[in-house]
Design a protein around this motif. Structure first.
Motif, mmCIF file in Angstrom:
data_model
loop_
_atom_site.group_PDB
_atom_site.id
_atom_site.type_symbol
_atom_site.label_atom_id
_atom_site.label_comp_id
_atom_site.label_asym_id
_atom_site.label_seq_id
_atom_site.Cartn_x
_atom_site.Cartn_y
_atom_site.Cartn_z
ATOM 1 N N ALA A 1 0.835 -1.216 0.000
ATOM 2 C CA ALA A 1 0.000 0.000 0.000
ATOM 3 C C ALA A 1 0.857 1.248 0.000
ATOM 4 C CB ALA A 1 -0.922 -0.029 1.217
ATOM 5 N N GLY A 2 1.953 1.222 0.785
ATOM 6 C CA GLY A 2 2.840 2.391 0.812
ATOM 7 C C GLY A 2 3.450 2.652 -0.543
ATOM 8 N N ALA A 3 3.898 1.558 -1.196
ATOM 9 C CA ALA A 3 4.456 1.740 -2.535
ATOM 10 C C ALA A 3 3.405 2.274 -3.497
ATOM 11 C CB ALA A 3 5.012 0.399 -3.037
ATOM 12 N N GLY A 4 2.154 1.749 -3.355
ATOM 13 C CA GLY A 4 1.086 2.233 -4.228
ATOM 14 C C GLY A 4 0.767 3.709 -4.002
ATOM 15 N N VAL A 5 0.689 4.102 -2.716
ATOM 16 C CA VAL A 5 0.404 5.506 -2.408
ATOM 17 C C VAL A 5 1.535 6.399 -2.913
ATOM 18 C CG1 VAL A 5 0.136 7.151 -0.510
ATOM 19 C CG2 VAL A 5 -1.070 4.968 -0.456
ATOM 20 N N PHE A 6 2.774 5.912 -2.698
ATOM 21 C CA PHE A 6 3.920 6.707 -3.173
ATOM 22 C C PHE A 6 3.863 6.881 -4.682
ATOM 23 C CE2 PHE A 6 8.215 6.799 -4.922
ATOM 24 C CZ PHE A 6 8.750 7.909 -4.294
ATOM 25 N N GLU A 7 3.538 5.784 -5.372
ATOM 26 C CA GLU A 7 3.484 5.862 -6.835
ATOM 27 C C GLU A 7 2.332 6.750 -7.290
ATOM 28 O OE1 GLU A 7 4.875 5.016 -10.667
ATOM 29 O OE2 GLU A 7 5.749 4.744 -8.664
ATOM 30 N N VAL A 8 1.196 6.661 -6.599
ATOM 31 C CA VAL A 8 0.065 7.536 -6.940
ATOM 32 C C VAL A 8 0.438 8.994 -6.726
ATOM 33 C CG1 VAL A 8 -2.262 8.215 -6.254
ATOM 34 C CG2 VAL A 8 -1.700 5.810 -6.584
ATOM 35 N N ASN A 9 1.096 9.274 -5.608
ATOM 36 C CA ASN A 9 1.533 10.649 -5.325
ATOM 37 C C ASN A 9 2.486 11.140 -6.424
ATOM 38 O OD1 ASN A 9 0.044 11.054 -3.015
ATOM 39 N ND2 ASN A 9 1.655 10.310 -1.645
ATOM 40 N N ARG A 10 3.417 10.267 -6.795
ATOM 41 C CA ARG A 10 4.383 10.674 -7.822
ATOM 42 C C ARG A 10 3.691 10.964 -9.137
ATOM 43 N NH1 ARG A 10 6.968 8.721 -11.971
ATOM 44 N NH2 ARG A 10 5.912 6.715 -11.809
ATOM 45 N N ILE A 11 2.828 10.027 -9.537
ATOM 46 C CA ILE A 11 2.126 10.218 -10.814
ATOM 47 C C ILE A 11 1.229 11.451 -10.756
ATOM 48 C CG2 ILE A 11 0.406 9.220 -12.359
ATOM 49 C CD1 ILE A 11 1.518 6.467 -11.615
ATOM 50 N N SER A 12 0.544 11.625 -9.594
ATOM 51 C CA SER A 12 -0.346 12.792 -9.448
ATOM 52 C C SER A 12 0.441 14.081 -9.550
ATOM 53 C CB SER A 12 -1.070 12.725 -8.116
ATOM 54 O OG SER A 12 -1.895 11.580 -8.047
ATOM 55 N N HIS A 13 1.576 14.147 -8.861
ATOM 56 C CA HIS A 13 2.388 15.365 -8.922
ATOM 57 C C HIS A 13 2.929 15.609 -10.319
ATOM 58 C CE1 HIS A 13 2.163 15.255 -4.540
ATOM 59 N NE2 HIS A 13 2.659 16.501 -4.517
ATOM 60 N N ASP A 14 3.336 14.536 -11.002
ATOM 61 C CA ASP A 14 3.796 14.718 -12.385
ATOM 62 C C ASP A 14 2.683 15.278 -13.249
ATOM 63 O OD1 ASP A 14 6.271 13.773 -11.726
ATOM 64 O OD2 ASP A 14 5.954 11.741 -12.518
ATOM 65 N N THR B 1 -9.064 12.183 -5.342
ATOM 66 C CA THR B 1 -8.710 10.834 -5.839
ATOM 67 C C THR B 1 -7.709 10.154 -4.917
ATOM 68 O OG1 THR B 1 -9.055 11.583 -8.097
ATOM 69 C CG2 THR B 1 -7.759 9.563 -7.793
ATOM 70 N N HIS B 2 -6.743 10.987 -4.472
ATOM 71 C CA HIS B 2 -5.725 10.449 -3.544
ATOM 72 C C HIS B 2 -6.371 9.938 -2.263
ATOM 73 C CE1 HIS B 2 -2.624 10.838 -0.389
ATOM 74 N NE2 HIS B 2 -1.781 10.442 -1.345
ATOM 75 N N ASN B 3 -7.274 10.737 -1.712
ATOM 76 C CA ASN B 3 -7.963 10.325 -0.481
ATOM 77 C C ASN B 3 -8.851 9.100 -0.702
ATOM 78 O OD1 ASN B 3 -6.779 12.432 0.904
ATOM 79 N ND2 ASN B 3 -8.503 13.846 0.559
ATOM 80 N N LEU B 4 -9.488 9.047 -1.898
ATOM 81 C CA LEU B 4 -10.307 7.881 -2.208
ATOM 82 C C LEU B 4 -9.446 6.617 -2.277
ATOM 83 C CD1 LEU B 4 -13.044 6.686 -3.001
ATOM 84 C CD2 LEU B 4 -12.505 7.247 -5.389
ATOM 85 N N LEU B 5 -8.258 6.782 -2.840
ATOM 86 C CA LEU B 5 -7.340 5.638 -2.899
ATOM 87 C C LEU B 5 -6.954 5.179 -1.496
ATOM 88 C CD1 LEU B 5 -5.470 3.700 -4.428
ATOM 89 C CD2 LEU B 5 -3.757 5.524 -4.464
ATOM 90 N N LEU B 6 -6.618 6.138 -0.608
ATOM 91 C CA LEU B 6 -6.277 5.780 0.768
ATOM 92 C C LEU B 6 -7.453 5.104 1.474
ATOM 93 C CD1 LEU B 6 -4.233 8.905 1.957
ATOM 94 C CD2 LEU B 6 -3.368 6.668 1.280
ATOM 95 N N LYS B 7 -8.635 5.621 1.257
ATOM 96 C CA LYS B 7 -9.822 5.035 1.880
ATOM 97 C C LYS B 7 -10.032 3.603 1.403
ATOM 98 C CE LYS B 7 -14.811 5.719 2.340
ATOM 99 N NZ LYS B 7 -15.968 6.570 1.959
#
Length: 740
Positions: free
Chosen positions: A51-64, A213-219
């Motif tokens: 999950a941490g790797a997924g959140v990190f990757e989502v954050n990276r992609i989102s920021h890009d 979207t980020h929060n939905l992913l965490l939820k």
């Protein structure tokens, strides 16, 4: 042979739990808890990493994506501005991204509005329409920084609100405008000299919108974690039920074995896994413990039998067997080392009147008290012995002068036994007579020393009792009182002074008569009726047991042949008789003359003396070959140990009355009898309990033997003459007819 319990494979069978063996664990100390914790931790770590790797990757992609969108909006903003304000110029970086706009005048002054015809608000509306997000035009003031030209609001970066110079260059990131956070692309507007005069800021959206979207992913990730943990609980519960459920039962099985409770068969032996192997190993341990416990109990029983073999059951003093062994050892020591000793025979005076007046219970108490007083007079090297009845013996080790030491001991015995006795609530006085022989002065064999001490004892009684005499050459006895003389016993046989009584042996399952034991009596012309203990041992010592035994076997067979065919007769045979080569001819002749079938005759061999297998075993095998049964009598006393049942061909054993007497009062005696019954059943040996005198004994034996044993004793009736036997058997036949 050990009776192993059959292995069972019924997991559902209830196991009796011992509360003392059950240990309460905290759940996290148990195997179940530990497995659950380890699985949960594994799931948490694995899921957390994923999950941490997924959140990190989502954050990276989102920021890009945010940075690209901000750059795109900035490009759109710069393009529209250049389209409207044709006098402006732009500066780009190596990637072609506009990083600043050069304008001689601010876009919001009146002259620029007049020249272009565009109000800044119209320009911002056009940019917002193209980017679909808010756009702001800021003017720069050295004191206040960047100020919104429309609302006069200030702008600040989220990362460093006080650092206004960040927005004086091309910037992409979060800013605060009007109290809200936006992700923006900001292009500074500079004059021709390069001084910042404003900035065009285009947003891609508010923080809350962008992070939805980020929060939905965490939820969703958290919900998925809960689902996975729930599934893990289900899996752990399944594992516990199917893999670890046997562990507490197996732990309890081992605990029961450790506490020597080996009656429960180990469960789960039918499983084809490590649990099954463990259960089988525990079962092997249980069986080994059963065998060890059985052997240990048999060893303890053998030790007790060894003790009983050499001690009198009433007084606990060494008995006649111990006397013979000890005197033989002393004679051997006398020949090898010259160590002399004295034999002191002690006979209580007026013991019969005590029995007749106060009863046998008081008489037994008197004997017990005498058995306590005599050892108190002796040194460690001396031995007090009960020979039988009211006769005692003392073996005294001589340290100096044999005569003086024997005199001193004799005076002590006379004085001690002359003191009053209190037995059964009665107080009375008795005396004793003593006869002494000294080795080697008066003899160097057991028979000589006993005969001469007995002659000296007779002299003491003949001279008024309550005194002692040493043997002296020429001492004789009046034949009418001397049980040791050959002629007297021979005359008794010839004159029919001996006769037989029969004690019935009862089957406990149906109370029918299985047979009788022949018991010899002597109607002595002087002493009256004598029981076997008065003359059997003496007959053995003087060598007359063979003719007496021959008379007994022949007469018992003659009497038994008139009984019904199902009834057997048991005859006692002394080990001395078995050593005689005539014994086979005597038995064969008795059977032929009487016509009694061999199967109805049993030869009882007492365990009071040691049986030499090299001599006795061939004789017993020959007797068995005749079809005659061989019985080990008084099993549990004397030399009759478990080894005898293995060495000799006994088909029947009789448990000693000393064990049966305490069976209803002593748990230890009950355990010994139960073990003997169990062993006999395993070996296919018949068993009879002797000396049954109380109903409690009868009921216990019936329960322990499950009706498969026989018994004899006063509870069923005293020994009677053959004429009375015929009456008993006729009465039994009539009862059977009535029942039919």
């Amino acid at each position: 042979m050990v009776d192993k319990e059959p292995i069972q494979h019924e997991e559902g069978a209830p196991v009796k739990r011992d509360p003392g063996l059950h240990t309460e664990y905290r759940w996290y100390h148990s195997i179940t808890g530990k497995v659950a914790i380890y699985l949960m931790l594994g799931v948490l770590i694995a899921y957390g990493v994923g999950a941490g790797a997924g959140v990190f990757e989502v954050n990276r992609i989102s920021h890009d994506q945010w940075f690209k969108q901000a750059a795109t909006n900035s490009q759109i903003s710069s393009y529209i501005i250049r389209s409207i304000y044709t006098s402006v110029a732009v500066r780009s970086n190596a990637q072609g991204q506009v990083i600043s706009i050069e304008s001689e005048r601010p876009f919001s002054d009146d002259e620029t509005i007049i020249q272009t015809g565009f109000n800044p608000a119209d320009m911002l509306m056009l940019v917002s329409t193209q980017t679909h997000n808010p756009t702001w035009l800021f003017s720069y003031d050295d004191k206040q920084g960047l100020i919104d030209t429309q609302t006069s609001q200030k702008i600040a970066t989220v990362d460093d609100p006080l650092n206004r110079r960040v927005l004086q260059e091309y910037y992409r990131g979060f800013v605060i405008i009007g109290g809200k956070e936006y992700f923006v692309g900001s292009i500074p507007i500079v004059n021709l000299s390069g001084k910042v005069i404003g900035a065009i800021v285009s947003s891609i959206g508010e923080r809350n919108t962008l992070f939805a979207t980020h929060n939905l992913l965490l939820k969703n990730t958290f919900l998925m974690l809960i689902l996975i943990l729930g599934a893990t609980v289900v899996v752990v519960n399944w594992l516990v039920r199917n893999l670890f459920r046997p562990v507490p039962r197996l732990v309890q099985a081992v605990s029961l074995i450790a506490d020597e409770q080996t009656d429960q068969v180990t469960p789960f032996q039918d499983r084809e896994d490590e649990i099954g192997e463990l259960a089988k190993a525990i079962e092997k341990l249980r069986v080994a413990m059963v065998e060890r416990g059985y052997l240990q109990r048999m060893q303890e029983m053998a030790q007790k039998m060894e003790y009983m073999a050499h001690h009198d059951a009433l007084t606990l003093l060494p008995n006649r067997v111990a006397y013979r062994n000890s005197i033989d050892e002393r004679l051997l020591k006398l020949s090898s080392e010259g160590a002399s000793f004295n034999l002191v025979l002690v006979d209580l005076d007026n013991f019969k009147p005590v029995n007749d007046t106060y009863g046998h219970v008081v008489g037994d108490e008197l004997l017990v008290e005498c058995g306590k007083r005599l050892p108190a007079l002796l040194s460690e090297s001396d031995m007090a012995i009960r020979l039988g009845g009211d006769e005692f013996a003392i073996l005294q080790q001589v340290n100096g002068d044999a005569i003086s030491e024997a005199k001193m001991l004799a005076h002590k015995v006379l004085d001690t036994l002359g003191q009053p006795f209190t037995c059964g609530g009665y107080t009375f006085s008795i005396s004793c007579s003593i006869g002494i022989s000294c080795a080697p002065l008066h003899g160097s064999t057991r028979e000589d020393l006993f005969t001469q001490a007995d002659l000296a004892l007779y002299a003491s009684k003949n001279f008024g009792r309550n005194r002692f005499h040493f043997y002296s050459h020429g001492m004789t006895m009046n034949p009418s009182n001397n049980l040791l003389f050959n002629q007297e016993i021979e005359d008794g046989i010839r004159n029919n002074q001996f006769f037989l009584h029969y004690q019935k042996i009862i089957r406990l399952d149906n109370a029918s008569i299985a047979g009788y034991e022949a018991l010899v009596r002597w109607q002595h012309p002087i002493r009256g009726l004598l029981q076997p203990h008065h003359f059997i041992s003496v007959s053995e010592d003087i060598g007359l047991i063979t003719p007496l035994g021959e008379w007994l076997i022949k007469n018992a067979c003659m009497d038994a042949v008139s009984w019904p065919e199902a009834k057997s007769v048991a005859v006692n045979v002394s080990p001395h008789q078995l050593r005689s080569p005539e014994i086979l001819d005597i038995i064969r002749s008795a059977l032929q003359q009487s016509g009694l079938p061999p199967a109805r005759l049993e030869i009882e061999i007492t365990g009071s003396e040691q049986l030499e297998s090299s001599v006795i075993l061939p004789i017993l095998n020959a007797i068995q070959a005749l079809g005659v049964g061989i019985v080990l009598d008084e099993f549990g006393t004397g030399f009759a140990t478990l080894d005898y049942l293995i060495i000799f061909p006994f088909c029947h054993i009789k448990i000693a009355r000393s064990l049966i007497d305490a069976i209803d009062r002593c748990e230890e005696s009950r355990l010994l009898v139960a073990m003997l019954l169990h062993y006999a059943r395993q070996r296919g040996i018949k068993i009879t309990a002797k000396g049954v005198e109380r109903r409690q004994q009868y009921e216990l034996l019936a329960a322990l033997g499950e009706g498969e044993i026989t018994a004899q004793g006063y509870y069923f009736g005293k020994a009677v003459e053959n004429a009375c036997v015929a009456t008993e058997l006729a009465q039994e036949r009539n009862e059977k007819k009535c029942n039919l």
